[in-house]
Motif scaffolding. Structure first.
Motif, PDB file in Angstrom:
ATOM      1  N   ARG A 204      -7.278  15.943  54.926  1.00  0.00           N
ATOM      2  CA  ARG A 204      -7.466  16.572  53.764  1.00  0.00           C
ATOM      3  C   ARG A 204      -8.150  15.691  52.610  1.00  0.00           C
ATOM      4  O   ARG A 204      -7.764  15.855  51.550  1.00  0.00           O
ATOM      5  CB  ARG A 204      -6.177  17.513  53.265  1.00  0.00           C
ATOM      6  CG  ARG A 204      -5.785  18.307  54.234  1.00  0.00           C
ATOM      7  CD  ARG A 204      -4.433  19.143  53.728  1.00  0.00           C
ATOM      8  NE  ARG A 204      -3.424  18.259  53.079  1.00  0.00           N
ATOM      9  CZ  ARG A 204      -2.382  17.859  53.898  1.00  0.00           C
ATOM     10  NH1 ARG A 204      -2.182  18.175  55.114  1.00  0.00           N
ATOM     11  NH2 ARG A 204      -1.693  17.241  53.244  1.00  0.00           N
ATOM     12  N   CYS A 205      -9.105  14.854  53.077  1.00  0.00           N
ATOM     13  CA  CYS A 205      -9.686  13.968  52.126  1.00  0.00           C
ATOM     14  C   CYS A 205     -10.873  14.682  51.904  1.00  0.00           C
ATOM     15  O   CYS A 205     -11.535  15.230  52.526  1.00  0.00           O
ATOM     16  CB  CYS A 205      -9.960  12.672  52.695  1.00  0.00           C
ATOM     17  SG  CYS A 205      -8.198  11.808  52.955  1.00  0.00           S
TER      18      CYS A 205
ATOM     19  N   SER B  60      -1.560   8.902  48.943  1.00  0.00           N
ATOM     20  CA  SER B  60      -1.739  10.536  48.732  1.00  0.00           C
ATOM     21  C   SER B  60      -2.082  10.773  47.123  1.00  0.00           C
ATOM     22  O   SER B  60      -1.578  10.311  46.329  1.00  0.00           O
ATOM     23  CB  SER B  60      -0.085  10.963  48.836  1.00  0.00           C
ATOM     24  OG  SER B  60       0.066  12.223  48.945  1.00  0.00           O
ATOM     25  N   SER B  61      -2.709  11.682  47.246  1.00  0.00           N
ATOM     26  CA  SER B  61      -3.466  12.492  45.966  1.00  0.00           C
ATOM     27  C   SER B  61      -4.039  11.711  44.984  1.00  0.00           C
ATOM     28  O   SER B  61      -3.582  11.665  43.875  1.00  0.00           O
ATOM     29  CB  SER B  61      -2.072  13.307  45.559  1.00  0.00           C
ATOM     30  OG  SER B  61      -1.368  14.271  46.509  1.00  0.00           O
TER      31      SER B  61
ATOM     32  N   GLN C 248      -3.823  11.019  52.518  1.00  0.00           N
ATOM     33  CA  GLN C 248      -3.800  12.148  52.754  1.00  0.00           C
ATOM     34  C   GLN C 248      -4.409  12.880  51.054  1.00  0.00           C
ATOM     35  O   GLN C 248      -3.641  12.382  50.210  1.00  0.00           O
ATOM     36  CB  GLN C 248      -2.637  13.069  52.944  1.00  0.00           C
ATOM     37  CG  GLN C 248      -1.145  12.551  52.199  1.00  0.00           C
ATOM     38  CD  GLN C 248      -0.059  13.395  52.672  1.00  0.00           C
ATOM     39  OE1 GLN C 248       0.806  13.212  52.177  1.00  0.00           O
ATOM     40  NE2 GLN C 248       0.047  13.908  53.866  1.00  0.00           N
ATOM     41  N   ASP C 249      -4.967  13.880  51.207  1.00  0.00           N
ATOM     42  CA  ASP C 249      -5.177  14.727  49.950  1.00  0.00           C
ATOM     43  C   ASP C 249      -5.979  14.020  48.654  1.00  0.00           C
ATOM     44  O   ASP C 249      -5.490  13.883  47.492  1.00  0.00           O
ATOM     45  CB  ASP C 249      -4.077  15.390  49.297  1.00  0.00           C
ATOM     46  CG  ASP C 249      -3.408  16.324  49.977  1.00  0.00           C
ATOM     47  OD1 ASP C 249      -4.055  17.267  50.667  1.00  0.00           O
ATOM     48  OD2 ASP C 249      -2.127  16.133  50.660  1.00  0.00           O
ATOM     49  N   CYS C 250      -6.791  12.912  49.064  1.00  0.00           N
ATOM     50  CA  CYS C 250      -7.372  11.881  48.308  1.00  0.00           C
ATOM     51  C   CYS C 250      -8.850  12.460  47.947  1.00  0.00           C
ATOM     52  O   CYS C 250      -9.520  13.257  49.036  1.00  0.00           O
ATOM     53  CB  CYS C 250      -7.384  10.516  48.868  1.00  0.00           C
ATOM     54  SG  CYS C 250      -5.798   9.902  49.063  1.00  0.00           S
ATOM     55  N   HIS C 251      -9.452  12.257  46.854  1.00  0.00           N
ATOM     56  CA  HIS C 251     -10.745  12.868  46.652  1.00  0.00           C
ATOM     57  C   HIS C 251     -11.575  11.833  45.759  1.00  0.00           C
ATOM     58  O   HIS C 251     -10.956  11.017  44.763  1.00  0.00           O
ATOM     59  CB  HIS C 251     -10.401  14.095  45.603  1.00  0.00           C
ATOM     60  CG  HIS C 251     -11.861  14.549  44.932  1.00  0.00           C
ATOM     61  ND1 HIS C 251     -12.027  14.268  43.824  1.00  0.00           N
ATOM     62  CD2 HIS C 251     -12.966  15.456  45.575  1.00  0.00           C
ATOM     63  CE1 HIS C 251     -13.494  14.868  43.444  1.00  0.00           C
ATOM     64  NE2 HIS C 251     -13.731  15.804  44.483  1.00  0.00           N
TER      65      HIS C 251
ATOM     66  N   SER D 114     -11.085  17.396  56.663  1.00  0.00           N
ATOM     67  CA  SER D 114     -11.687  16.770  55.483  1.00  0.00           C
ATOM     68  C   SER D 114     -12.986  17.098  55.428  1.00  0.00           C
ATOM     69  O   SER D 114     -13.641  17.834  56.231  1.00  0.00           O
ATOM     70  CB  SER D 114     -11.508  15.251  55.665  1.00  0.00           C
ATOM     71  OG  SER D 114     -10.341  14.640  55.746  1.00  0.00           O
TER      72      SER D 114
END
Length: 232
Positions: free
Chosen positions: A107-108, A51-52, A79-82, A135
């Motif tokens: 949500r990547c 996550s993140s 999740q929520d990775c960038h 995503s």
């Protein structure tokens, strides 16, 4: 994680990795090797959460795979990775095997190609019972809001879902380029968007696709091919 040549294997189970970042690639884990002649390392991840996590200058927001590395993931949440460049969650450099079973990637974000996964040159990506949700990739010349494969890479989705993914370029859900192969079996691509073409799926430059018992629904583009575009 640098995998010792003696074991050539790295395992993560029942774990949470959150808020990690790398100034270059592999925000959570970089699967690499110290000996350039060694076999590609292997990572097995089960029942875990990423996550993140972020790659602040290059590829693989969660996981970076060096040439020849293998990733097996089952019941894993990303999740929520960038990633600033390619592969918001997972990046395969070349000749990689990536096998996902019952995973969720949501949500990547990638600054360029492959909001969730980017795989390159002679790789093999398989996702079974896996969801790619909300995503996106970025940049006007980008490919693959959820998944981007290039250069003779095979992508097989079975019983999987791609939903609400987007890209300013081509292939809101999936992009396959340069002699890559797509198998979409009993899967759904839904509510995805691409500005330039292939709201759901974009294939081009020698790539081929087989779609069977699958649904492409409510996808759209500002250009050509709301569901799919194929460029010879």
């Amino acid at each position: 994680a640098i995998v010792p040549n003696e074991t050539n294997s790295f395992r993560v189970a029942d774990s949470t990795i959150t808020g990690c970042s790398a100034d270059y690639s592999g925000g959570a884990i970089a699967l690499t090797r110290g000996d350039s002649e060694a076999e590609g390392p292997e990572m097995i991840v089960t029942d875990s959460i990423f996550s993140s996590c972020s790659a602040n200058a290059n590829n693989g927001g969660c996981i970076f795979l060096i040439v020849g590395a293998t990733l097996f993931a089952q019941s894993v949440l990303f999740q929520d990775c960038h990633a600033v460049t390619n592969g918001g969650a997972i990046y395969g450099a070349q000749s990689n095997t990536i096998n996902l079973i019952s995973c969720v990637l949501e949500r990547c974000v990638a600054g360029s190609d492959g909001g969730c996964i980017f795989a390159f040159q002679n790789s093999n990506v398989t996702a079974t019972g896996t969801s790619f949700l909300s995503s996106k990739g970025g940049g006007s010349g980008s490919f693959g809001g959820a998944l981007a494969v290039r250069r003779s890479t095979m992508l097989t989705l079975s019983g999987s879902l791609i939903e609400n993914c987007s890209i300013p370029g081509w292939g809101g859900g999936i992009s396959g380029l340069n002699d890559s192969i797509l198998h979409l079996q009993s899967s759904t691509v839904r509510a995805c968007h691409a500005d330039y073409g292939g709201g759901g799926i974009a294939l081009g430059y020698g790539s081929v696709g087989w779609v069977s018992d699958s649904i492409v629904k409510n996808c759209r583009t500002s250009s050509e091919g709301g569901g799919m575009t194929v460029v010879a």
